[in-house]
Design a protein around this motif. Structure first.
Motif, PDB file in Angstrom:
ATOM      1  N   ILE A 219       0.845  -1.201   0.000  1.00 13.59           N
ATOM      2  CA  ILE A 219       0.000   0.000   0.000  1.00 13.59           C
ATOM      3  C   ILE A 219       0.876   1.246   0.000  1.00 13.59           C
ATOM      4  O   ILE A 219       0.596   2.229  -0.696  1.00 13.59           O
ATOM      5  CB  ILE A 219      -0.927   0.005   1.225  1.00 13.59           C
ATOM      6  N   ALA A 220       1.954   1.200   0.770  1.00 12.07           N
ATOM      7  CA  ALA A 220       2.851   2.349   0.871  1.00 12.07           C
ATOM      8  C   ALA A 220       3.475   2.699  -0.478  1.00 12.07           C
ATOM      9  O   ALA A 220       3.642   3.881  -0.804  1.00 12.07           O
ATOM     10  CB  ALA A 220       3.941   2.071   1.902  1.00 12.07           C
ATOM     11  N   ALA A 221       3.816   1.698  -1.266  1.00 12.42           N
ATOM     12  CA  ALA A 221       4.387   1.951  -2.589  1.00 12.42           C
ATOM     13  C   ALA A 221       3.377   2.669  -3.479  1.00 12.42           C
ATOM     14  O   ALA A 221       3.735   3.560  -4.263  1.00 12.42           O
ATOM     15  CB  ALA A 221       4.821   0.639  -3.227  1.00 12.42           C
ATOM     16  N   LEU A 222       2.116   2.290  -3.344  1.00  7.72           N
ATOM     17  CA  LEU A 222       1.061   2.964  -4.103  1.00  7.72           C
ATOM     18  C   LEU A 222       0.929   4.417  -3.667  1.00  7.72           C
ATOM     19  O   LEU A 222       0.835   5.328  -4.504  1.00  7.72           O
ATOM     20  CB  LEU A 222      -0.261   2.226  -3.904  1.00  7.72           C
ATOM     21  N   VAL A 223       0.933   4.645  -2.364  1.00 11.83           N
ATOM     22  CA  VAL A 223       0.823   6.014  -1.847  1.00 11.83           C
ATOM     23  C   VAL A 223       1.999   6.860  -2.331  1.00 11.83           C
ATOM     24  O   VAL A 223       1.824   8.014  -2.748  1.00 11.83           O
ATOM     25  CB  VAL A 223       0.752   6.010  -0.306  1.00 11.83           C
ATOM     26  N   ALA A 224       3.197   6.296  -2.299  1.00 15.13           N
ATOM     27  CA  ALA A 224       4.373   7.039  -2.751  1.00 15.13           C
ATOM     28  C   ALA A 224       4.240   7.450  -4.214  1.00 15.13           C
ATOM     29  O   ALA A 224       4.624   8.561  -4.599  1.00 15.13           O
ATOM     30  CB  ALA A 224       5.634   6.209  -2.539  1.00 15.13           C
ATOM     31  N   PHE A 225       3.681   6.552  -5.041  1.00 23.34           N
ATOM     32  CA  PHE A 225       3.479   6.919  -6.444  1.00 23.34           C
ATOM     33  C   PHE A 225       2.476   8.061  -6.569  1.00 23.34           C
ATOM     34  O   PHE A 225       2.693   9.024  -7.317  1.00 23.34           O
ATOM     35  CB  PHE A 225       2.995   5.730  -7.261  1.00 23.34           C
ATOM     36  N   ILE A 226       1.367   7.978  -5.850  1.00 28.98           N
ATOM     37  CA  ILE A 226       0.338   9.020  -5.931  1.00 28.98           C
ATOM     38  C   ILE A 226       0.905  10.378  -5.520  1.00 28.98           C
ATOM     39  O   ILE A 226       0.472  11.421  -6.018  1.00 28.98           O
ATOM     40  CB  ILE A 226      -0.872   8.633  -5.071  1.00 28.98           C
ATOM     41  N   CYS A 227       1.896  10.358  -4.633  1.00 26.55           N
ATOM     42  CA  CYS A 227       2.511  11.599  -4.167  1.00 26.55           C
ATOM     43  C   CYS A 227       3.619  12.105  -5.084  1.00 26.55           C
ATOM     44  O   CYS A 227       4.203  13.164  -4.828  1.00 26.55           O
ATOM     45  CB  CYS A 227       3.071  11.402  -2.762  1.00 26.55           C
ATOM     46  N   SER A 228       3.894  11.386  -6.143  1.00 28.85           N
ATOM     47  CA  SER A 228       5.021  11.721  -7.012  1.00 28.85           C
ATOM     48  C   SER A 228       4.617  12.676  -8.128  1.00 28.85           C
ATOM     49  O   SER A 228       3.430  12.900  -8.401  1.00 28.85           O
ATOM     50  CB  SER A 228       5.600  10.442  -7.623  1.00 28.85           C
ATOM     51  N   GLU A 229       5.615  13.214  -8.808  1.00 24.91           N
ATOM     52  CA  GLU A 229       5.370  14.091  -9.961  1.00 24.91           C
ATOM     53  C   GLU A 229       4.652  13.369 -11.104  1.00 24.91           C
ATOM     54  O   GLU A 229       3.746  13.919 -11.722  1.00 24.91           O
ATOM     55  CB  GLU A 229       6.693  14.685 -10.454  1.00 24.91           C
ATOM     56  N   PRO A 230       5.037  12.108 -11.426  1.00 26.31           N
ATOM     57  CA  PRO A 230       4.358  11.432 -12.534  1.00 26.31           C
ATOM     58  C   PRO A 230       2.873  11.171 -12.300  1.00 26.31           C
ATOM     59  O   PRO A 230       2.160  10.844 -13.246  1.00 26.31           O
ATOM     60  CB  PRO A 230       5.134  10.104 -12.647  1.00 26.31           C
ATOM     61  N   ALA A 231       2.406  11.323 -11.065  1.00 27.12           N
ATOM     62  CA  ALA A 231       0.982  11.079 -10.776  1.00 27.12           C
ATOM     63  C   ALA A 231       0.156  12.364 -10.812  1.00 27.12           C
ATOM     64  O   ALA A 231      -0.968  12.386 -10.311  1.00 27.12           O
ATOM     65  CB  ALA A 231       0.841  10.413  -9.412  1.00 27.12           C
ATOM     66  N   ALA A 232       0.695  13.404 -11.416  1.00 27.50           N
ATOM     67  CA  ALA A 232       0.045  14.718 -11.373  1.00 27.50           C
ATOM     68  C   ALA A 232      -1.326  14.750 -12.053  1.00 27.50           C
ATOM     69  O   ALA A 232      -2.134  15.641 -11.781  1.00 27.50           O
ATOM     70  CB  ALA A 232       0.953  15.766 -12.011  1.00 27.50           C
ATOM     71  N   TYR A 233      -1.614  13.783 -12.927  1.00 26.08           N
ATOM     72  CA  TYR A 233      -2.900  13.770 -13.642  1.00 26.08           C
ATOM     73  C   TYR A 233      -3.947  12.936 -12.919  1.00 26.08           C
ATOM     74  O   TYR A 233      -5.075  12.785 -13.391  1.00 26.08           O
ATOM     75  CB  TYR A 233      -2.691  13.245 -15.067  1.00 26.08           C
ATOM     76  N   LEU A 234      -3.591  12.402 -11.766  1.00 26.32           N
ATOM     77  CA  LEU A 234      -4.497  11.562 -10.983  1.00 26.32           C
ATOM     78  C   LEU A 234      -5.088  12.384  -9.848  1.00 26.32           C
ATOM     79  O   LEU A 234      -4.375  12.808  -8.934  1.00 26.32           O
ATOM     80  CB  LEU A 234      -3.723  10.363 -10.407  1.00 26.32           C
ATOM     81  N   THR A 235      -6.396  12.617  -9.891  1.00 29.59           N
ATOM     82  CA  THR A 235      -7.049  13.314  -8.785  1.00 29.59           C
ATOM     83  C   THR A 235      -8.518  12.936  -8.740  1.00 29.59           C
ATOM     84  O   THR A 235      -9.117  12.588  -9.760  1.00 29.59           O
ATOM     85  CB  THR A 235      -6.869  14.845  -8.878  1.00 29.59           C
ATOM     86  N   GLY A 236      -9.081  12.970  -7.540  1.00 32.38           N
ATOM     87  CA  GLY A 236     -10.473  12.604  -7.348  1.00 32.38           C
ATOM     88  C   GLY A 236     -10.740  11.119  -7.477  1.00 32.38           C
ATOM     89  O   GLY A 236     -11.895  10.694  -7.578  1.00 32.38           O
ATOM     90  N   SER A 237      -9.685  10.307  -7.431  1.00 31.86           N
ATOM     91  CA  SER A 237      -9.820   8.873  -7.670  1.00 31.86           C
ATOM     92  C   SER A 237      -9.807   8.088  -6.367  1.00 31.86           C
ATOM     93  O   SER A 237      -9.218   8.507  -5.375  1.00 31.86           O
ATOM     94  CB  SER A 237      -8.682   8.363  -8.566  1.00 31.86           C
ATOM     95  N   ASN A 238     -10.438   6.928  -6.409  1.00 35.49           N
ATOM     96  CA  ASN A 238     -10.301   5.934  -5.351  1.00 35.49           C
ATOM     97  C   ASN A 238      -9.508   4.774  -5.925  1.00 35.49           C
ATOM     98  O   ASN A 238      -9.968   4.086  -6.836  1.00 35.49           O
ATOM     99  CB  ASN A 238     -11.665   5.431  -4.872  1.00 35.49           C
ATOM    100  N   VAL A 239      -8.316   4.574  -5.422  1.00 32.97           N
ATOM    101  CA  VAL A 239      -7.450   3.513  -5.918  1.00 32.97           C
ATOM    102  C   VAL A 239      -7.533   2.356  -4.928  1.00 32.97           C
ATOM    103  O   VAL A 239      -7.141   2.486  -3.772  1.00 32.97           O
ATOM    104  CB  VAL A 239      -6.001   3.979  -6.088  1.00 32.97           C
TER     105      VAL A 239
END
Length: 246
Positions: A219-239
């Motif tokens: 789960i932590a690896a997923l959170v780290a990705f969401i917090c990264s620059e490459p995840a900038a287009y991801l918002t309002g989502s439930n992963v």
């Protein structure tokens, strides 16, 4: 801006919180964790990680209390910290069927698991908006969507977490701040360890297609990705990450 950010994780000394703290530290961020009280056990935890080269900062806060959260925000500013990443991870359970649930069990779970979204996020989000960059990750649960016997309080709170996420994401999308929900399934953690072994084997694991509990580090690896620059287009989502359970 520099790629090094400051991340704050509520419930950061729990199993999942610790894993997220490690993942964000390994991603190059400064990491602040919060706990309900800063006692000897918490100080020992902090010392252990500091000696291992992970200089986490530890602050005590009651996420269920707005004034406590506002005081924390003021203290962070006074200490020279500006929070770029907020992981709302603090949570509790007080399980019972609704017919037998004391009002206090309902209120405690709603205050800690849902009111905390407002209490922690409102004092910190202005700084993210003003700088034009921020990441907010709210930890929900598979049971906020699937439901679970004896968890009307927990399910209601965790479903509310994503409603909060969706609306806040709309409010700050043009400000460079993303807001997302992560919904884990059953994890190998003290919270699940409290489940009787026969219940785990006969009722929980058979529901999980992968046939095992999740690891906090996954789960932590997923959170780290969401917090990264490459995840900038991801918002309002439930992963969701639940082993195919739901």
């Amino acid at each position: 801006m520099n790629s090094t950010r400051t991340a704050l994780i509520t419930g950061g000394t729990g199993a999942l919180g610790q894993a997220i703290a490690l993942a964000l530290h390994d991603a190059g961020h400064r990491v602040i964790v919060t706990c309900r009280q800063n006692g000897p056990a918490e100080q020992a935890w902090l010392t252990e990680h500091t000696e291992a080269g992970r200089p986490f900062l530890l602050y005590a806060v009651d996420v269920a209390d707005y004034d406590s959260c506002r005081q924390l925000a003021d203290t962070l500013v006074a200490d020279g910290h500006s929070v770029d990443i907020l992981v709302n991870g603090a949570g509790i359970t007080r399980d019972a069927s609704l017919r037998k649930m004391p009002r206090e069990s309902w209120s405690a779970v709603l205050r800690t698991n849902l009111d905390s979204m407002f209490n922690m996020t409102q004092p910190l989000i202005e700084g993210m908006v003003n700088q034009g960059w921020g990441r907010i990750v709210n930890i929900s649960s598979v049971n906020g969507f699937k439901g679970a016997f004896g968890q009307t309080n927990y399910g209601a709170a965790k479903a509310g977490v994503h409603g909060f996420t969706k609306s806040l994401a709309l409010e700050v999308a043009r400000k460079g701040v993303t807001v997302n929900t992560v919904s884990p399934g059953y994890l190998d953690s003290p919270m699940v360890d409290a489940v009787p072994a026969d219940v785990l084997e006969s009722q929980i694991l058979p529901q999980i297609p992968l046939g095992r509990l999740g690891q906090p580090a996954e789960i932590a690896a997923l959170v780290a990705f969401i917090c990264s620059e490459p995840a900038a287009y991801l918002t309002g989502s439930n992963v969701e990450m639940n082993g195919g359970m739901y």
